[in-house]
Motif scaffolding. Structure first.
Motif, PDB file in Angstrom:
ATOM      1  N   SER A  42      89.771 114.305 -61.892  1.00 35.59           N
ATOM      2  CA  SER A  42      90.941 113.629 -62.452  1.00 35.59           C
ATOM      3  C   SER A  42      91.715 112.818 -61.419  1.00 35.59           C
ATOM      4  O   SER A  42      92.628 112.090 -61.772  1.00 35.59           O
ATOM      5  N   ARG A  72     100.626 108.016 -64.405  1.00 33.27           N
ATOM      6  CA  ARG A  72      99.900 108.307 -65.639  1.00 33.27           C
ATOM      7  C   ARG A  72     100.831 108.706 -66.764  1.00 33.27           C
ATOM      8  O   ARG A  72     100.656 108.311 -67.901  1.00 33.27           O
ATOM      9  N   GLU A  73     101.800 109.530 -66.421  1.00 32.00           N
ATOM     10  CA  GLU A  73     102.645 110.056 -67.489  1.00 32.00           C
ATOM     11  C   GLU A  73     103.686 109.048 -67.972  1.00 32.00           C
ATOM     12  O   GLU A  73     103.879 108.893 -69.165  1.00 32.00           O
ATOM     13  N   TYR A  85      86.233 125.553 -58.386  1.00 33.55           N
ATOM     14  CA  TYR A  85      86.305 124.397 -59.269  1.00 33.55           C
ATOM     15  C   TYR A  85      84.909 123.998 -59.730  1.00 33.55           C
ATOM     16  O   TYR A  85      84.644 123.823 -60.916  1.00 33.55           O
ATOM     17  N   ASP A 105      88.009 119.196 -66.233  1.00 35.42           N
ATOM     18  CA  ASP A 105      87.491 117.960 -65.643  1.00 35.42           C
ATOM     19  C   ASP A 105      86.081 117.640 -66.129  1.00 35.42           C
ATOM     20  O   ASP A 105      85.745 116.477 -66.373  1.00 35.42           O
ATOM     21  N   ARG A 115      86.319 116.306 -69.628  1.00 33.15           N
ATOM     22  CA  ARG A 115      86.866 114.951 -69.613  1.00 33.15           C
ATOM     23  C   ARG A 115      85.837 113.920 -69.201  1.00 33.15           C
ATOM     24  O   ARG A 115      85.760 112.836 -69.759  1.00 33.15           O
ATOM     25  N   TRP A 123     100.173 120.754 -62.569  1.00 34.16           N
ATOM     26  CA  TRP A 123     100.115 119.310 -62.400  1.00 34.16           C
ATOM     27  C   TRP A 123      99.914 118.619 -63.753  1.00 34.16           C
ATOM     28  O   TRP A 123      99.164 119.100 -64.605  1.00 34.16           O
ATOM     29  N   GLN A 124     100.578 117.512 -63.861  1.00 31.78           N
ATOM     30  CA  GLN A 124     100.559 116.711 -65.075  1.00 31.78           C
ATOM     31  C   GLN A 124      99.180 116.563 -65.698  1.00 31.78           C
ATOM     32  O   GLN A 124      99.021 116.633 -66.911  1.00 31.78           O
ATOM     33  N   SER A 125      98.183 116.343 -64.882  1.00 30.93           N
ATOM     34  CA  SER A 125      96.856 116.065 -65.419  1.00 30.93           C
ATOM     35  C   SER A 125      96.160 117.301 -65.971  1.00 30.93           C
ATOM     36  O   SER A 125      95.106 117.185 -66.584  1.00 30.93           O
ATOM     37  N   TYR A 126      96.723 118.471 -65.716  1.00 31.69           N
ATOM     38  CA  TYR A 126      96.074 119.675 -66.232  1.00 31.69           C
ATOM     39  C   TYR A 126      96.980 120.484 -67.148  1.00 31.69           C
ATOM     40  O   TYR A 126      96.642 120.751 -68.286  1.00 31.69           O
ATOM     41  N   ARG A 180     105.829 112.439 -56.941  1.00 30.79           N
ATOM     42  CA  ARG A 180     106.255 111.980 -58.259  1.00 30.79           C
ATOM     43  C   ARG A 180     107.653 111.368 -58.194  1.00 30.79           C
ATOM     44  O   ARG A 180     107.898 110.266 -58.697  1.00 30.79           O
ATOM     45  N   ILE A 239      98.532 112.548 -55.123  1.00 31.30           N
ATOM     46  CA  ILE A 239      98.268 113.124 -56.440  1.00 31.30           C
ATOM     47  C   ILE A 239      99.528 113.062 -57.292  1.00 31.30           C
ATOM     48  O   ILE A 239      99.484 112.739 -58.484  1.00 31.30           O
ATOM     49  N   ASP A 262      99.920 111.155 -60.887  1.00 35.93           N
ATOM     50  CA  ASP A 262     100.340 111.836 -62.110  1.00 35.93           C
ATOM     51  C   ASP A 262     101.594 111.201 -62.705  1.00 35.93           C
ATOM     52  O   ASP A 262     101.713 111.074 -63.922  1.00 35.93           O
TER      53      ASP A 262
END
Lengths: 335, 335
Positions: free
Chosen positions: B285, B259-260, A223, A256, A259, A283-286, B227, B252, B256
């Motif tokens: 993130s 956020r969504e 990462y 990241d 962002r 994952w939602q954020s990616y 989630r 996490i 997420d």
DNA sequence: CTGAAAGCGCTAACAC
DNA sequence: GTGTTAGCGCTTTCAG
């Protein structure tokens, strides 16, 4: 309870009034024993807490029932899933996993010593790089080996691999939809064969399709290296339209970094693709656009091949290539 | 090359003109052999490609040099790191890892059979749940065992554990800074001892500090369950001020989902804490406020204890508790 | 320091 | 179907 020493088949035989080999037969599935003796032996064995000694069995049958699984620290992030599958599927084939982790080239000598002395029935190497002379040693010692996720040019070794070429082709096609003018290829470390293969395929395909503006950077699959590479690059250069990462983890790092420190929107201003389809890529954020490796099938192929070569010493080397699945995420703009 | 059959110490002895026991001595470190014989034996051994057969050695020394490592599928996400450490540190102590993965309770019988028959020197269980009668079996069979990340009330078993109580205390203190009026505790699955412990500690501490508005939900440690749980909850209830998750992965997931699908800002409107300090909890993130487990030290403690009990059969059971590190992320508002 | 001899606990012919 | 026998390849006394 007979707890003072380990109870052996002799002890059970004496107690049950049968011969030692009768006891042995009872515990070897598929051998003919009369129900009467079997019951008698089983009963006293249970009473005495007898368990056959696998070590003694190994010595005489010359089959340890163990497969060495070599995991290198350079393995992809999906290795936990792979390892878990390997363990499960080998167990189903009545093999145990003797696990070795390989940190650096320094440990290789020792590793090989161990493999020979422990008389493993076979070896599965996960994403490790071995010199070809090393591979030759397996043949000398008559230990079947399967390389997971490697594509060795000379086809004298068993390999199982995800189809990198087709995968990267699909990823590039996806990127092309937005007609990018500049590419950044973010490669994994040069001591990883997989990384090298993915990078070269990408460069090759880009070249063939006439792309002029293609740059390469080298990370180490982590990462942080994804973040560092793109940060470094953006200090002196304009943002590329497309970033092709050799694995998902670096792609996540790139996203990241962008962002946090840059006023660039993904996917509108820049597209990013990864490879592997690790859990966090979804994952939602990616939601990375990537190729998901068919891990279960890859492992199944590897285990099947290994077992085949254990049982049949002179089956010819084989290379199996399985196709991954394009995951259309949100890191590439969709029309 | 002598490749037709495995070469044994007898073969080497004959070739070198010494006795078989001389060969044996050369390969057992610390035994007195004259330099002359040693050199001669080594030379012919190398020439012939001889490797001592560890299986035969095990049979006679009654030490397999192998440690069974049991990984349950309920293990935390940090298990790859743990496993890698275990492997490395056991290797440093001259032990090999025989890996077993445990999917469900069904496999336990078989697993134990294997452990007895393979004559392992000891067992390290990573986050697996065993009935106390199972634990008693280890004692009966005189196989030392260390439970990793478990805190067994009756102190007859060796355990190594992160200090959950102190960790959760710190996390709650961090949350308190914002004076939350309502808490949601997102527990791991009830068949995980760690999850149960973390949940109960959290509930207990919250109760003691007089919090009235505390709810509990049960996930299964996965991202998706994080989630789903929070989504389900928010359908019928107002958002809690603080969410205490039993691991980072679910935290996490919560982040997420919020956020969504929800117009709730973390950390301004809602605080979230996790536990473990897995790699992704530090990603830009997420940056979760969590407790980082001291994995390397935990594993070191486990391995030290195991070796001690292997070498010294009657050392008393021990429980070691190590303290984790509070990571002040951005999922809890900081004043 | 070295060699001879006795097993470790089991399997696999082989007779009965 | 069952018992007898001979090892698997090594470590470990025990004499020399």
């Amino acid at each position: 309870m007979y707890k003072n020493k380990k109870v052996t088949s002799y002890d059970v035989a004496r107690e049950a009034g049968v011969s030692q080999s009768a006891v042995s037969r009872v515990f070897r599935p598929g051998l003919s024993v009369s129900k009467k003796t079997r019951d008698k032996v089983m009963a006293t064995a249970n009473k005495m807490g007898y368990r056959p000694n696998a070590i003694a069995r190994m010595l005489i049958t010359k089959q340890s029932g163990m497969v060495a699984v070599i995991v290198s620290s350079r393995a992809n992030e999906n290795y936990p899933e792979v390892l878990s599958q390997v363990s499960k599927q080998l167990a189903a084939r009545n093999k145990r996993v003797l696990l070795f982790t390989l940190d650096d080239a320094a440990g290789v000598d020792d590793l090989f010593e161990q493999i020979w002395t422990f008389q493993v029935d076979g070896v599965i190497a996960l994403a490790a790089h071995f010199e070809s002379q090393r591979l030759a040693q397996f043949e000398q010692h008559k230990v079947p080996v399967v390389l997971y996720n490697r594509n060795v040019p000379d086809a004298s070794t068993n390999t199982v691999c995800c189809n990198h070429e087709q995968g990267i082709k699909q990823l590039l096609a996806e990127l092309k939809l937005n007609n990018p003018q500049s590419y950044l290829v973010l490669s994994g470390p040069v001591d990883s064969d997989v990384a090298n293969e993915r990078r070269e395929i990408a460069l090759d395909l880009l070249k063939k399709s006439g792309e002029k503006n293609v740059q390469v950077l080298y990370g180490d699959y982590t990462y942080q290296s994804g973040r560092d590479c793109i940060a470094q690059w953006l200090k002196k250069n304009p943002a590329p339209d497309a970033v092709v990462c050799s694995n998902d983890t670096m792609a996540i790092g790139v996203i990241d970094e962008i962002r946090e420190n840059h006023n660039i929107h993904i996917p509108n201003d820049m597209s990013v693709v990864g490879f592997d389809g690790i859990a966090s890529s979804f994952w939602q954020s990616y939601q990375i656009t990537t190729i998901k490796q068919p891990v279960e099938q890859l492992v199944k192929a590897a285990v099947d091949m290994l077992i085949e070569h254990i049982e049949n010493a002179d089956s010819p080397p084989e290379a199996r290539v399985l196709t991954g699945t394009l995951i259309k995420g949100n890191s590439v703009k969709r029309s």
